[in-house]
Write a protein that holds these residues in place. Structure first.
Motif, PDB file in Angstrom:
ATOM      1  N   ILE A 118       0.842  -1.211   0.000  1.00  0.00           N
ATOM      2  CA  ILE A 118       0.000   0.000   0.000  1.00  0.00           C
ATOM      3  C   ILE A 118       0.872   1.255   0.000  1.00  0.00           C
ATOM      4  O   ILE A 118       0.640   2.200  -0.747  1.00  0.00           O
ATOM      5  CB  ILE A 118      -0.941  -0.002   1.233  1.00  0.00           C
ATOM      6  CG1 ILE A 118      -2.005  -1.082   1.068  1.00  0.00           C
ATOM      7  CG2 ILE A 118      -1.605   1.359   1.402  1.00  0.00           C
ATOM      8  CD1 ILE A 118      -2.886  -1.255   2.299  1.00  0.00           C
ATOM      9  N   ALA A 122       0.758   4.034  -2.902  1.00  0.00           N
ATOM     10  CA  ALA A 122       0.289   5.388  -2.628  1.00  0.00           C
ATOM     11  C   ALA A 122       1.387   6.414  -2.881  1.00  0.00           C
ATOM     12  O   ALA A 122       1.149   7.446  -3.493  1.00  0.00           O
ATOM     13  CB  ALA A 122      -0.211   5.498  -1.190  1.00  0.00           C
ATOM     14  N   GLY A 123       2.600   6.101  -2.418  1.00  0.00           N
ATOM     15  CA  GLY A 123       3.648   7.114  -2.457  1.00  0.00           C
ATOM     16  C   GLY A 123       4.589   6.998  -3.642  1.00  0.00           C
ATOM     17  O   GLY A 123       5.140   7.975  -4.091  1.00  0.00           O
ATOM     18  N   ARG A 124       4.811   5.778  -4.139  1.00  0.00           N
ATOM     19  CA  ARG A 124       5.780   5.533  -5.220  1.00  0.00           C
ATOM     20  C   ARG A 124       7.149   6.113  -4.890  1.00  0.00           C
ATOM     21  O   ARG A 124       7.796   6.707  -5.733  1.00  0.00           O
ATOM     22  CB  ARG A 124       5.300   6.145  -6.545  1.00  0.00           C
ATOM     23  CG  ARG A 124       3.913   5.780  -6.966  1.00  0.00           C
ATOM     24  CD  ARG A 124       3.892   4.611  -7.937  1.00  0.00           C
ATOM     25  NE  ARG A 124       2.557   4.041  -8.028  1.00  0.00           N
ATOM     26  CZ  ARG A 124       1.623   4.465  -8.860  1.00  0.00           C
ATOM     27  NH1 ARG A 124       1.901   5.439  -9.692  1.00  0.00           N
ATOM     28  NH2 ARG A 124       0.442   3.920  -8.864  1.00  0.00           N
ATOM     29  N   MET A 269      -6.310  16.229  -0.401  1.00  0.00           N
ATOM     30  CA  MET A 269      -5.335  15.263   0.109  1.00  0.00           C
ATOM     31  C   MET A 269      -4.648  15.787   1.361  1.00  0.00           C
ATOM     32  O   MET A 269      -4.383  15.024   2.296  1.00  0.00           O
ATOM     33  CB  MET A 269      -4.276  14.965  -0.955  1.00  0.00           C
ATOM     34  CG  MET A 269      -4.828  14.331  -2.207  1.00  0.00           C
ATOM     35  SD  MET A 269      -5.022  12.570  -2.043  1.00  0.00           S
ATOM     36  CE  MET A 269      -3.326  12.040  -2.152  1.00  0.00           C
ATOM     37  N   ASN A 273      -4.583  13.960   4.988  1.00  0.00           N
ATOM     38  CA  ASN A 273      -3.362  13.780   5.780  1.00  0.00           C
ATOM     39  C   ASN A 273      -3.591  14.265   7.216  1.00  0.00           C
ATOM     40  O   ASN A 273      -3.266  13.579   8.186  1.00  0.00           O
ATOM     41  CB  ASN A 273      -2.212  14.551   5.096  1.00  0.00           C
ATOM     42  CG  ASN A 273      -0.965  14.627   5.953  1.00  0.00           C
ATOM     43  OD1 ASN A 273      -0.865  15.462   6.840  1.00  0.00           O
ATOM     44  ND2 ASN A 273      -0.036  13.736   5.701  1.00  0.00           N
ATOM     45  N   VAL A 327       3.729   8.493   4.214  1.00  0.00           N
ATOM     46  CA  VAL A 327       3.058   7.842   3.090  1.00  0.00           C
ATOM     47  C   VAL A 327       2.000   8.761   2.499  1.00  0.00           C
ATOM     48  O   VAL A 327       1.944   8.969   1.283  1.00  0.00           O
ATOM     49  CB  VAL A 327       2.436   6.489   3.527  1.00  0.00           C
ATOM     50  CG1 VAL A 327       1.569   5.937   2.403  1.00  0.00           C
ATOM     51  CG2 VAL A 327       3.525   5.505   3.885  1.00  0.00           C
ATOM     52  N   SER A 328       1.160   9.356   3.361  1.00  0.00           N
ATOM     53  CA  SER A 328       0.100  10.208   2.808  1.00  0.00           C
ATOM     54  C   SER A 328       0.703  11.456   2.182  1.00  0.00           C
ATOM     55  O   SER A 328       0.191  11.983   1.197  1.00  0.00           O
ATOM     56  CB  SER A 328      -0.923  10.563   3.884  1.00  0.00           C
ATOM     57  OG  SER A 328      -0.311  11.205   4.964  1.00  0.00           O
ATOM     58  N   ALA A 331       1.974  10.600  -1.224  1.00  0.00           N
ATOM     59  CA  ALA A 331       0.850  10.526  -2.160  1.00  0.00           C
ATOM     60  C   ALA A 331       0.420  11.929  -2.572  1.00  0.00           C
ATOM     61  O   ALA A 331       0.151  12.204  -3.743  1.00  0.00           O
ATOM     62  CB  ALA A 331      -0.320   9.789  -1.507  1.00  0.00           C
TER      63      ALA A 331
END
Lengths: 343, 350
Positions: A118, A122-124, A269, A273, A327-328, A331
């Motif tokens: 995940i 989400a972040g790549r 977004m 967060n 992570v968020s 993203a």
């Protein structure tokens, strides 16, 4: 104090005062004076507070009576409210119970693989993903993995519900200035109310064994940024682009889906967060009302003065917070980049 | 060809809390400055009457604050007037309901914006195809139409890029392709080229004229640049403080400015390059007097070049191979001096 008694006498209200006199429980200061202790008596003109006025004229309620009245009121409306709220919030209990169960039943390696996947999706960002992996392995190594999974499950459910409810409210708010004017003070209140105070009316309404009790507390507290930033994001959408959408005959639904929401996405977004971070801070306090997870360990640390347990669990929460934030945020940055790589 | 497609009649727009009460004052002859000073209302447009002909480029020119952007937004009702009528193809668009208005915007009108106003999160191809997808048309066909128009404006190969990856000029080409994809009769261009640098602006003007040659759209073009206006206009409307100062064929306005404001305005341009031979020639139909031939659509610069210093030279003016008039170099020299200067010197002289 005699001054107020005289005041009521000269106004000819003595009979009214005595008629309305009620006994009621003893106040703390009365108790102290009865025990022979010193009281604040002696001031020439005390402030005419409810307690002082009650002494001079029995018809006035005391402050304790007022809070007791509020309590009674709550108990009276509790049942009708429950009739409406109970079925409405039942899915929340169900979702929380099940997601915690699922998280617990997963074998540790599967849970870690899923979480890392995940994070990567989400972040790549390889760095972020590796950090997530290291964090969870670390938590598992010190036997805190199960607790962390419980906390994570609660946050996950609450965040999803916050987004599902908060984003539509934010959209409605962006479309109506009246709604914005009315909702803003409510949101302000939700954000400034001390977190413990949330729990008080909820304990009255629901039994402590139900997960929805802490679920509602977390959602009420964490939903605010989702609403606010959705509203803000849509209001900040470039007027020129909206004008173009109008000029080519978009309906308001087309405008929302094709222009406003995509352009507001970075702000939405950012709101999500914030919602995640606030859920995390609330989930610790919610352990007071039986929310499972790392918070219970912190609570144990406080209750039983187990310094080490509390501190390690606290640091575990910090690690979890960093993981969720990174992570968020990754993203969010990815979304921003899609909009303006040049800038 | 000269049928009027859009007509604006007695249009008034007043900005302010009590615009309805102000309308009678505006109709009674109150102007912008007075209304702002005495009542705090902004008179955006005052008694506008324009006939926009099918297949022509109508340029509305004025300085900032003259109301030109307000005016163009009345044509697709992005702004509603305080009073007046706007007819598009015979229907009064102010009487349209919400659904009919959407239909009008989707099928009859397209618009190009000064700041491009492209969707930043969609590709060039999706942006160009927007008018079709808004109408709910088939995706494949939309894509094909969009691709064709992108090719036409010189953007082949950029389909998969995002707007921010393009330069300003290329972004405006996407804007132009988007307007063309809608296949509407009327194209509204709101200072479409004002944000571009001069060289790119010039090439975009050429592109517009080239497209117009093939497509014969009804174009309403807003600009504050007189050179641009003179280059592309079939019909020129000059606005000042929300009122029309003069409208007509650009060459005519240049030679016969209605008031000092326009004289001032046209004073600085290169008249030799803008004025056409046909605008100042003497009309004759008699044929063949053995004079050197000059095309009527050429500008005076070329006439001067061809005369190579002979101040008393005379040309035979042809148009489409037919003799239409005679051009004397003395007339050319006179036309190069603005009317204001001319009348001033005659008064001074004996």
């Amino acid at each position: 104090m005699a001054s107020y008694e005289k005041l009521f006498d000269t106004l000819g209200l003595r009979t009214w005062c005595d008629a309305g006199a009620t006994g009621g429980p003893m106040t703390l200061s009365e108790l102290v004076s009865k025990a022979g202790g010193k009281t604040a008596e002696g001031e020439a003109i005390p402030f005419p507070s409810l307690d002082v006025l009650h002494k001079a004229c029995g018809a006035f309620p005391r402050t304790r009576d007022m809070t007791a009245g509020l309590e009674r009121f709550f108990l009276d409306v509790k049942d009708p409210i429950k009739v409406v709220l109970d079925p409405l919030t039942q899915p929340l209990s169900w979702a929380l119970r099940n997601s915690i169960e699922v998280m617990q039943s997963l074998p540790w390696w599967a849970a870690i693989i899923i979480l890392v996947a995940i994070a990567q999706f989400a972040g790549r960002r390889v760095g972020v993903t590796l950090f997530v992996l290291a964090s969870f392995l670390g938590l598992a190594f010190i036997d805190h993995f199960g607790y962390a999974m419980e906390t994570l499950a609660i946050i996950l459910v609450c965040t999803v519900i916050c987004v599902l409810i908060g984003v539509p409210i934010g959209i409605a708010m962006s479309r109506s200035n009246t709604l914005e004017r009315w909702l803003t003070p409510v949101l302000d209140m939700l954000q400034t109310l001390p977190t413990f105070v949330y729990l008080i009316p909820l304990i009255f309404l629901f039994s402590v064994t139900e997960p929805k009790l802490y679920g509602i507390a977390i959602i009420l507290y964490a939903i605010v940024p989702s609403i606010r930033l959705t509203n803000l994001g849509i209001r900040l959408v470039d007027g020129d682009v909206l004008e173009a959408a109008d000029a080519f005959g978009m309906t308001s639904r087309q405008k929302l889906l094709r222009v406003q929401l995509p352009l507001a996405l970075p702000n939405i977004m950012a709101g999500i967060n914030q919602t995640i971070m606030l859920s995390l801070s609330m989930v610790v306090i919610a352990s007071l009302v039986s929310a499972p997870g790392l918070g219970t360990l912190v609570l144990r640390g406080i209750n039983k003065l187990e310094l080490g347990v509390g501190l390690v669990a606290g640091l575990g929460i910090v690690v979890l917070a960093i993981v969720l934030d990174r992570v968020s945020r990754a993203a969010l940055q990815r979304v921003n980049k899609m909009h303006q790589p040049g800038a | 060809m000269t049928e009027s497609f859009v007509s604006i009649r007695n249009l008034y727009k007043i900005f302010g809390t009590n615009s309805m009460a102000m309308i009678s004052r505006a109709k009674a002859g109150m102007h912008k400055a007075d209304m702002l000073k005495e009542f705090g209302h902004v008179l955006g447009l005052r008694d506008i009457n324009i006939e926009i002909k099918k297949g022509e480029i109508t340029v509305i020119m004025g300085l900032s604050g003259s109301g030109k952007s307000t005016l163009i937004r009345h044509l697709n009702r992005l702004i509603d007037p305080t009073s007046g009528e706007v007819f598009v193809n015979g229907t009064d668009i102010l009487k349209l309901d919400r659904r009919q208005l959407l239909h009008l915007r989707r099928t009859q009108m397209s618009m190009v914006f000064q700041k491009f106003a492209l969707l930043p999160h969609e590709t060039v191809l999706r942006n160009a195809g927007m008018p079709c997808s808004v109408r709910g048309e088939d995706g494949k066909k939309t894509e094909e139409t969009a691709r064709n128009w992108l090719h036409r404006v010189g953007l082949s190969g950029a389909e998969a890029l995002y707007p921010h990856q393009l330069s300003g000029g290329m972004q405006q080409r996407v804007g132009l392709a988007r307007a063309l994809t809608s296949n509407s009769e009327v194209m509204l261009m709101d200072e479409a080229y004002s944000a571009l640098d001069p060289l790119i602006r010039s090439s975009m003007q050429d592109l517009l004229l080239e497209l117009q040659n093939d497509l014969q759209k009804t174009v309403v073009f807003i600009t504050h640049d007189l050179d641009e206006a003179l280059k592309i206009a079939d019909h020129l409307v000059i606005l000042k403080d929300g009122e029309i100062v003069q409208q007509g064929e650009p060459q005519y306005i240049l030679l016969n400015p209605a008031d000092p404001y326009i004289e001032d305005f046209v004073g600085d341009i290169n008249r030799a390059r803008v004025l056409r031979v046909r605008s100042i020639m003497t009309e004759v139909t008699t044929d063949d007097d053995g004079l050197e031939i000059l095309d009527g659509d050429e500008n005076l610069e070329l006439a001067i070049l061809r005369a190579s210093g002979e101040a008393d030279k005379t040309f035979a003016v042809h148009s489409d191979g037919m003799r239409v008039g005679t051009l004397r170099m003395t007339e050319v020299l006179k036309a190069l001096v603005p009317a204001a200067r001319r009348s001033a010197t005659t008064k001074e002289g004996p």
